[in-house]
Scaffold this active site. Structure first.
Site, short mmCIF file in Angstrom:
data_model
loop_
_atom_site.label_atom_id
_atom_site.label_comp_id
_atom_site.label_asym_id
_atom_site.label_seq_id
_atom_site.Cartn_x
_atom_site.Cartn_y
_atom_site.Cartn_z
N GLU A 1 31.83 30.95 53.49
CA GLU A 1 32.85 30.07 52.90
C GLU A 1 34.05 29.94 53.83
O GLU A 1 34.53 28.83 54.11
CB GLU A 1 33.34 30.65 51.56
CG GLU A 1 32.32 30.66 50.45
CD GLU A 1 31.47 31.92 50.43
OE1 GLU A 1 31.35 32.61 51.47
OE2 GLU A 1 30.91 32.23 49.35
N GLY B 1 37.63 45.17 52.09
CA GLY B 1 38.18 43.83 51.82
C GLY B 1 39.11 43.81 50.61
O GLY B 1 40.22 43.27 50.68
N ARG B 2 38.70 44.42 49.50
CA ARG B 2 39.52 44.35 48.29
C ARG B 2 40.67 45.34 48.30
O ARG B 2 41.43 45.43 47.35
CB ARG B 2 38.64 44.55 47.06
CG ARG B 2 37.79 45.81 47.09
CD ARG B 2 36.70 45.76 46.05
NE ARG B 2 35.78 46.89 46.17
CZ ARG B 2 34.74 46.93 46.98
NH1 ARG B 2 34.47 45.89 47.75
NH2 ARG B 2 33.95 47.98 47.03
N LYS C 1 37.82 39.66 57.21
CA LYS C 1 37.57 40.95 57.86
C LYS C 1 36.42 40.81 58.86
O LYS C 1 36.53 41.20 60.00
CB LYS C 1 37.23 42.00 56.79
CG LYS C 1 36.93 43.35 57.36
CD LYS C 1 36.68 44.36 56.26
CE LYS C 1 36.14 45.65 56.88
NZ LYS C 1 35.83 46.67 55.92
N GLU D 1 34.04 44.82 41.83
CA GLU D 1 33.28 44.96 43.07
C GLU D 1 33.22 46.44 43.44
O GLU D 1 32.28 46.89 44.08
CB GLU D 1 33.91 44.13 44.20
CG GLU D 1 32.96 43.89 45.35
CD GLU D 1 33.43 42.82 46.32
OE1 GLU D 1 32.88 41.71 46.35
OE2 GLU D 1 34.39 43.11 47.07
N HIS E 1 47.50 32.85 21.97
CA HIS E 1 47.09 31.60 21.30
C HIS E 1 45.68 31.21 21.71
O HIS E 1 45.30 30.05 21.60
CB HIS E 1 48.10 30.50 21.62
CG HIS E 1 49.47 30.88 21.14
ND1 HIS E 1 49.89 30.63 19.86
CD2 HIS E 1 50.46 31.57 21.76
CE1 HIS E 1 51.12 31.12 19.72
NE2 HIS E 1 51.48 31.70 20.85
N LYS F 1 23.84 35.91 48.61
CA LYS F 1 24.21 35.27 49.88
C LYS F 1 22.96 34.90 50.67
O LYS F 1 22.85 33.80 51.20
CB LYS F 1 25.03 36.25 50.74
CG LYS F 1 26.46 36.43 50.36
CD LYS F 1 27.12 37.26 51.46
CE LYS F 1 28.43 37.85 51.04
NZ LYS F 1 28.97 38.80 52.02
O1 LIG Z 1 37.09 39.21 54.63
P1 LIG Z 1 35.67 38.76 54.69
O2 LIG Z 1 34.88 39.53 55.69
O3 LIG Z 1 35.59 37.28 54.94
O4 LIG Z 1 34.98 39.06 53.29
C1 LIG Z 1 35.41 38.45 52.11
C2 LIG Z 1 34.88 39.13 50.87
O5 LIG Z 1 33.47 39.13 50.86
C3 LIG Z 1 32.98 40.36 50.36
O6 LIG Z 1 32.49 41.11 51.42
C4 LIG Z 1 31.85 40.18 49.40
O7 LIG Z 1 32.11 39.23 48.45
C5 LIG Z 1 34.21 41.02 49.75
O8 LIG Z 1 34.09 42.38 49.67
C6 LIG Z 1 35.25 40.58 50.71
O9 LIG Z 1 36.52 40.78 50.20
#
Ligand SMILES: O=P(O)(O)OC[C@H]1O[C@](O)(CO)[C@@H](O)[C@@H]1O
Length: 770
Positions: free
Chosen positions: A212, A268-269, A206, A354, A385, A505
């Site tokens: 990452e 995002g979620r 987003k 979240e 199990h 972060k």
């Molecule tokens: O889509 P982006 O901006 O890379 O964010 C990834 C994820 O990081 C967060 O902002 C925080 O972990 C989530 O809410 C989101 O889904």
């Protein structure tokens, strides 16, 4: 006491819980033959059986009353109407618009957003068809067969879950993989058996800034470039972006034509049904994706229009509140008896935790009641199990959501009967248990009998649908989205922000800098300092083991690229070498000439100061005063060793840095600028900010000096420095660049830099290990 605890319904529930806490589900079923029928509701292909909960009509009445007292309906309507219900970020939360049929109107700030949603879906569909029909070709002309989604959190969990859930409907000619972890192993394993020329990377983010994802995306690009021999044209064939940040996407090198956008009102979620679902759409096809959206929409409509008493998300949401706040339950298990839903619990963890892992109300007051429980789970029957023992006989109350389907997508023999028999039996066993009398009646030895007793009275919901289809999946996800919303409304919290992920972060960025700058002093608590020190040693050992030159022995070649000269210097060598540069100089030509000029120099690493924007150590734009081909040029290949690239002003700034907050201004043809705070370099583009009748650069660059004379130029320098001091509040300003020698005096708080510091900056860049 909080307003919530003062509410009449909350008080009534507190009192009623005391009574219900002593009653067993066994007795409630025995006393009430209509229970199963009354405690059942249906929506969008799903049948919810909630008879095995520790409730009665009175408890339910009070729970619905609580929902009304908390304004659930008005809050829900505000969300559907596009109001800015995400108050801490001043945004709407309109994921429901992502699955609204084209004829609907949903407005954000007065604008109907539904047409935009369908426009993106259409573009996604065209692209998905091109891939599925083998018409989208890679750099060697072979069709794309592999799709690798690079994202994390909401940009990963939803797509992975949906792909796994709908695998039965997917095109088996395609290989679909997901990379999320910054651990390179994730990427390495995802691509180890893939041909680069058949692989499409979908960079899903987003913000397009997530550490990452951007790290993995750059590694993906390196992997592709290596195979494509540095041919930058290959990026267009092998990368698409899903984002709200067009600028960052372009800076990465993906054209907006290959970007599928969404909007800040999609969290995002809550985004797996937006452009973020492109991997799902490619895998299952646009028609099945549309079917999934219809399933979402059906549940949205149910939630929006059905009275609370028959409303699935409301009932399930309130039951969650009942156990969390009145029975002290800490967790909620989600147990799908469907192998295709194996990633569903992981997906739900982000969606629920979240969203509702919050400790203050919308108004910022500390809550005095429990909020979001821990969600967890595994597919049945595997969990039976493993951890079910604790649910059956442990000391904790763990409400369970069982999910199952009437038909298998892979029917064979007795498998599905056994699967369904198990889910039904588990719900029964948890609720009814087994008494001591029953155990003894089975002839079990008295000493052993207590171990064989099942207390029972453990609550569960049983969610059943006929078949796992894109439609039922969409409805199931929307069900949980609205459960989360219902609970947030009761708890008066904001389910749409996630400030809780920020601190970790920020600290990680600080720690990584300290790890990579092994001489930097550590000022954390003693345990953190010890962990960093431990890792610094482990890292050095790994480098030595791998035959990499440790940083303290490393020889670095620093190259400072300018519009008229390219200068170079080597660690431990005072001699500076220079070659001429001009508007035609290309990177291969520069490398050729420079290598000739430094023949005999031995180096393990290179630092390049580049006259233009550099983002994440990559050149982001072609230079103004040199030839073309700099963006994407493979310096590592050209020099045969690791290369770090930094903006030229930032490199000189780094070399001039003496701690604290430093503003660096490079007075040359243009105006270079960088800001360093506690060792973190932030390159800046101040040159083009408006100033008087032009920009800063027009007045304090060489052009300004020529146009207005040195005296006025100096006055402009003083004025610009004063303005930037007021705005940025640096501890000191360093004025570098070739023209600094024309200053007869210096502004207050400013020091004179030295061009030689560019080399120091390059060497410092490599003090950080890679
Ligand atoms: O889509 P982006 O901006 O890379 O964010 C990834 C994820 O990081 C967060 O902002 C925080 O972990 C989530 O809410 C989101 O889904």
């Amino acid at each position: 006491m909080s307003a919530l605890r003062e509410k009449p319904a909350w008080r009534a529930l507190t009192a009623h819980q005391k009574e219900l806490a002593t009653r067993h589900l066994r007795d409630m079923f025995a006393a009430d033959p209509g229970r199963a029928e009354r405690y059942r509701a249906e929506a969008a292909g799903w049948r919810l059986d909630y008879a095995r909960h520790r409730i009665d009509d009175q408890a339910l009445e009070q729970l619905f009353a609580l929902a009304r007292e908390c304004g659930l309906e008005a809050r829900r309507d505000a969300m559907f109407a596009g109001e800015k219900v995400n108050t801490t970020e001043q945004r709407a939360a309109l994921h429901v618009a992502l699955r609204a049929p084209a004829r609907k109107t949903i407005k954000v700030d007065g604008e109907n957003v539904v047409p935009q949603v369908h426009e993106v879906l259409k573009r996604m569909g065209t692209f998905a068809h091109a891939i599925r029909e083998g018409r989208w070709l890679g750099f060697t002309g072979r069709p794309i067969r592999n799709i690798v989604n690079v994202g994390i959190g909401g940009s990963d969990l939803g797509p992975v879950m949906a792909y796994e859930a709908l695998r039965h409907y997917s095109d088996r000619k395609l290989t679909v993989r997901f990379v999320s972890n910054v651990d390179y192993t994730d990427f390495a394993e995802a691509v180890h058996d893939l041909r680069p020329d058949e692989t499409l990377f979908i960079v899903a983010s987003k913000t397009f800034t997530t550490l990452e994802t951007m790290t993995n995306a750059h590694s993906a690009r390196d992997w592709l470039m290596k195979a494509a021999g540095g041919d930058k044209g290959a990026v267009a064939k092998h990368f698409v972006a899903l984002s709200t940040n067009a600028k960052a996407v372009e800076e990465f090198g993906i054209s907006t034509g290959q970007m599928y956008g969404f909007w800040d009102w999609v969290g995002g979620r809550y985004s797996m049904d937006s452009a973020i679902g492109l991997s799902t759409m490619i895998a299952v096809g646009p028609d099945a994706f549309a079917e999934m959206l219809a399933g979402f929409h059906a549940m949205d409509e149910h939630f929006r229009t059905t009275p609370l008493e028959r409303n699935l998300p409301v009932i399930m949401g309130l039951l969650g509140v009942w156990y969390t706040d009145f029975f002290g339950a800490e967790t909620q298990a989600v147990l799908p008896y469907e192998q295709y839903l194996k990633r569903f619990p992981a997906y739900l963890q982000q969606l629920t935790m979240e969203s509702n892992g919050k400790h203050v109300t919308l108004g910022g007051a500390q809550v005095d009641y429990a909020t979001g429980p821990v969600y967890w789970g595994e597919p049945g029957t595997n969990g039976q199990h493993s951890f079910y023992q604790l649910i059956h006989q442990g000391t904790r109350l763990i409400p369970c959501d069982f999910v199952g389907f009437g038909q298998s997508l892979n029917p064979y023999g007795r498998h599905h009967d056994l699967l369904l028999a198990n889910v039904i039996a588990q719900a029964e066993a948890l609720a009814m248990g087994k008494t001591l009398e029953q155990v003894l009646a089975e002839g079990i030895d008295e000493a052993l009998a207590p171990h064989r007793v099942f207390e029972g009275n453990r609550p569960s919901s049983l969610l059943l649908a006929e078949r796992l289809t894109p439609h039922t999946l969409g409805a199931l996800i929307a069900l949980y989205e609205h459960i989360v919303f219902t609970q947030a409304a009761i708890w008066d919290i904001n389910p749409f922000d996630q400030w809780g992920v920020e601190l970790g972060k920020q600290l990680a960025l600080r720690v990584v800098d300290e790890i990579e700058s092994p001489r930097k002093a550590l000022h954390h608590d003693s345990a953190t300092n010890a962990a960093i020190t431990w890792y610094r040693k482990a890292r050095r050992k790994a480098e030595e083991g791998a035959g990499v030159t440790p940083s303290h022995q490393r020889k670095v070649l620093v190259i400072d690229i300018g519009g008229s000269h390219v200068k170079a210097m080597l660690t431990g060598n005072k001699r500076e070498v220079e070659i001429k540069s001009n508007r035609k100089l290309t990177p291969p030509e520069m490398v050729k000439q420079l290598r000739a000029a430094i023949r005999g120099w031995k180096y393990d690493a290179v630092a390049v100061g580049y006259p233009g924007p550099v983002i994440h150590e990559r050149i982001a734009r072609e230079p103004y005063n040199l030839g073309k081909g700099w963006v994407g040029f493979n310096f590592t290949q050209a020099f045969g060793c690791p290369v770090k690239i930094i903006n030229d002003a930032a490199m000189q700034a780094l070399g001039s840095y003496e701690g604290g907050r430093m503003l660096f201004l490079g007075l040359g043809t243009g105006l270079g600028s960088a800001f360093i705070v506690d060792g973190t370099v932030e390159p800046m583009e101040l040159a083009h900010l408006p100033y008087k009748k032009g920009t800063f650069e027009d007045y304090v660059g060489t052009r300004g000096m020529k146009a207005h004379g040195k005296k006025k130029w100096q006055a402009h320098v003083f004025d610009v420095v004063a303005q930037l001091q007021a705005a940025l509040e640096p501890d000191y300003v360093v004025l570098g660049g070739g023209n600094v020698r024309h200053l007869t005096e210096l502004p207050t708080g400013a020091r004179r830099g030295d061009n030689h510091n560019a080399f120091t900056g390059g060497f410092r860049l490599w003090e950080k290990l890679t």
